[in-house]
Design an enzyme around this catalytic site. Structure first.
Site, short mmCIF file in Angstrom:
data_model
loop_
_atom_site.label_atom_id
_atom_site.label_comp_id
_atom_site.label_asym_id
_atom_site.label_seq_id
_atom_site.Cartn_x
_atom_site.Cartn_y
_atom_site.Cartn_z
N HIS A 17 37.21 36.86 25.07
CA HIS A 17 36.13 37.18 26.01
C HIS A 17 34.83 36.50 25.58
O HIS A 17 34.11 35.92 26.40
CB HIS A 17 35.85 38.70 26.04
CG HIS A 17 36.98 39.54 26.56
ND1 HIS A 17 37.42 40.67 25.91
CD2 HIS A 17 37.74 39.43 27.68
CE1 HIS A 17 38.39 41.23 26.61
NE2 HIS A 17 38.62 40.50 27.69
N LYS A 41 42.65 56.59 31.98
CA LYS A 41 42.30 57.68 31.05
C LYS A 41 42.69 57.36 29.62
O LYS A 41 42.31 58.05 28.69
CB LYS A 41 42.95 58.97 31.53
CG LYS A 41 42.38 59.40 32.87
CD LYS A 41 42.61 60.86 33.18
CE LYS A 41 41.85 61.26 34.43
NZ LYS A 41 42.32 60.58 35.64
N ARG A 90 44.27 32.59 30.56
CA ARG A 90 44.86 32.32 29.26
C ARG A 90 46.14 31.52 29.38
O ARG A 90 46.43 30.64 28.59
CB ARG A 90 45.21 33.64 28.55
CG ARG A 90 44.01 34.37 28.04
CD ARG A 90 44.38 35.77 27.67
NE ARG A 90 44.87 36.47 28.86
CZ ARG A 90 45.04 37.76 28.94
NH1 ARG A 90 44.80 38.51 27.91
NH2 ARG A 90 45.46 38.33 30.05
#
Ligand code: PNS
Length: 160
Positions: A17, A41, A90
């Site tokens: 990133h 979650k 990628r």
């Protein structure tokens, strides 16, 4: 002013990133890192933590803003008056999903363009998911994520 939004979950930010962000600022006047609030979650870091980690590792890179968003990416972009989405690619396997998202965003908002930057070869195998697996089993994180976030990841894993 050419502004691009670099969206993602960043749970956590990796060197891949960071590579896209630091190359992105050479192409655009400003990069807004858009951090999606509601990943799922099971995310390792909550939204404030993810934003803080990205801010910390991009502090020395000029023209980077880190903001969280909820809902549709195109609505977030409208708010920030940006019409370019910057994404890292990628491998070929990323293509299908990214192609679908790019077309969907363009369908929803025709002014929106998605531009892909090839991730540097040395990071082409990296993903936040893989980093979390390595961390979970106490593998070496150096070279996968920025050094300054390694203690945060280890602490977080130890709390789980
Ligand atoms: O890092 P990720 O999880 O691959 O990033 C995915 C992200 C945040 C770019 C994507 O899920 C997204 O843009 N979500 C916001 C919801 C949205 O706008 N969906 C419509 C496009 S299909």
């Amino acid at each position: 002013m050419r502004t691009a939004v670099y969206p993602g979950s960043f749970d956590p930010i990796t060197l891949g990133h960071l590579d896209v962000i630091s190359r992105g600022v050479k192409v655009f006047d400003k990069i807004i890192v858009g951090v999606l609030v509601n990943v799922d979650k099971t995310s390792l870091f909550n939204i404030d933590e993810r934003v803080e980690l990205i801010k910390r590792v991009t502090r020395m890179i000029p023209n980077v803003e880190v903001v969280s968003f909820e809902g549709l990416l195109i609505d977030f972009m409208k708010e920030y008056d940006a019409n370019v989405i910057l994404k890292g690619l990628r491998a070929f396997s990323d293509f299908e999903y990214e192609f679908q998202m790019a077309l969907m965003n363009n369908k929803l908002q025709p002014e929106i363009e998605t531009l892909f930057m090839m991730t540097s070869a040395q990071y082409s195998y990296l993903s936040s998911t893989a980093v979390k697996q390595v961390a979970k089993f106490r593998g070496e994180l150096k070279g996968l994520v920025p050094d300054m976030v390694i203690p945060d990841i280890i602490n977080k894993i130890n709390q789980k």
